[in-house]
Design a protein around this motif. Sequence first.
Motif: not given
Length: 577
Positions: A314-316, A333-341, A366-372, A390-391
């Motif tokens: 998730v990219v807020e 979506l239970p059981g899904v691995t979730r992380r936030q950027f 820099v944003l693109g590199d960190r997201l990658a 992404a929002e």
Amino acid sequence: MSAELPAEGFLRHRGLILAAVGGAAAEGSLLTLVAPAARSVAPQVTALPSLAAYHDLRWLFTDSQSWLWFAGLVAALLIVRSAVDVALLRLAWPRGLPAPSLGRSFASCAALTASAWLLLTPAATLAFGVAVIPFSWPFLAAFPIMLGIVLALSHGGAFRGWWRRLPPVRAVAWLLGSFIGLTAAGAVIAHLPTAEALPVIAAAGLVNARAWYGVAGLAARVHPRPHESVPARLLFGLPSAPLAAVLVLALVIGAARLMFTGTIVLPISETSTVPAAATAANVYSGLGNGAQVDGVGAPERTASAAAVPAAILVVEGWGSSCCDAGDELRAVLPGVTRRQFSYLGLGANGLPLPSGPDADDVSLPVLGDRLASQVEALHAVAKKPVDIIAESEGTLAVYAMLDRHPGLPVGSIVLLSPIVEPGQLSNPSGQDGSSVSEEALDELNSLVGSMSPYGPGGAADLLNSVSEVGAKYFADVVDGAGLARGADGKPIRWLSVVPLADAVTLPVCSLPTGVLVVPALHGGLLGDPTVLPMVAEFLSGHPVTDAGDAQLRSDAELITSVATAWRMPVTTSACPG
């Protein structure tokens, strides 16, 4: 005091009609050749003085390199604009009545134009910011500032001593009628080819001529007060019209401050009072049995047949904090691995670093590199392609990531409140390395940042980088087939959910497939109970439709057309596929 006007008709002022129509048609023809995307602003060149001043100011901001160059442009344009206004005023003046001297009229029109430019600079700066990072909030702030100021100055340049009096109601009505005509003309022009657009531009010029005739008639009736007491002279000597315009600016800034502090809360969308996660869970349960709830439909299937994604990143957007976003996804979506950027990147343990709302002023590369790097880290844990939600600012990070790091293990992408066609204008630097538009934007950015909880630095690094490379990333990534390709070489599935409010910033194009429109303001869609089921359904591998989307798409395209006349005139604009 007032004078009686001689009996005459508007159509007898052929010189006025020819000048107003011809001037608008001339600019429209020129823009058709060099900047067809900006044709919607052409009729404003012969509008009443305060509206014409906003037309000129936006063009100044599109070519505002060094301060020396800008100063030269301002001086030259001030002379030209004042001369045009004087000519239109003289042509509109009632015959048989003495008109103000040329020197007095020129000084009055020059004072009006200079005052309007100064007062309208915040609105023009916001409009410039929208052209760099297109989202609705700056436009929704610029629009009332612009309209309130031009209405407060609706009699400027025509009336003797206009700055010492508030505009008459009929002068306000004439300007408002002209504004409506220019808005309608701009909406139509945006969709017409050259041959068909020129008659519309000419018709808008005719409306301008009629407004000039009406205001000049009002001005001709007004004579200076012959005998005034000292208190009256002091009272009527105050700059009432500019003060009213300043009050408009103060009211908008005050309202923005109250919204930042939470005193004024706007509804984000038409949501129910049921908590978002619970509502989304119920909707998703119904969808699993082929039901249609809240206008969202899906093919008949069972819940056990759903293809649940393995991992979601998730990219807020702007002002977000890491790392508890996406909790609403647990219910659908239970059981899904979730992380936030994390805008700060990854820690030594490979996990996103916690961050506050002031950490997202990061340049686009820099944003693109960190997201990658965070996509690859999550892929290493899940062992399957990563889906991205992404929002707002997060969508800019997605464009940069896909352009700079092709072939990443990405399965699907959901864009919420996407930034569409960023970098329409840039901050060109002059020979001395300065840019007037950039410095104005930096000052406004600092002011907004100091009013907001995100820090006084605002978004300077992000704005500058989007100005430089945002258009390239967007153009390289977005094409007719979708968003780039994943590690397996197949096109990445994508869904874009656009809030209706953001229609004021969209390009004048038909919305492509894969785009849904929802009745909402910019931002906050991830927690919206009407949007969350769509996201869950899409990430589960099923088509997403909205029964009410056809009407909303039509509404969005209409709003886009209407807004074009009051946005920055951009010289190039391409419709995304």
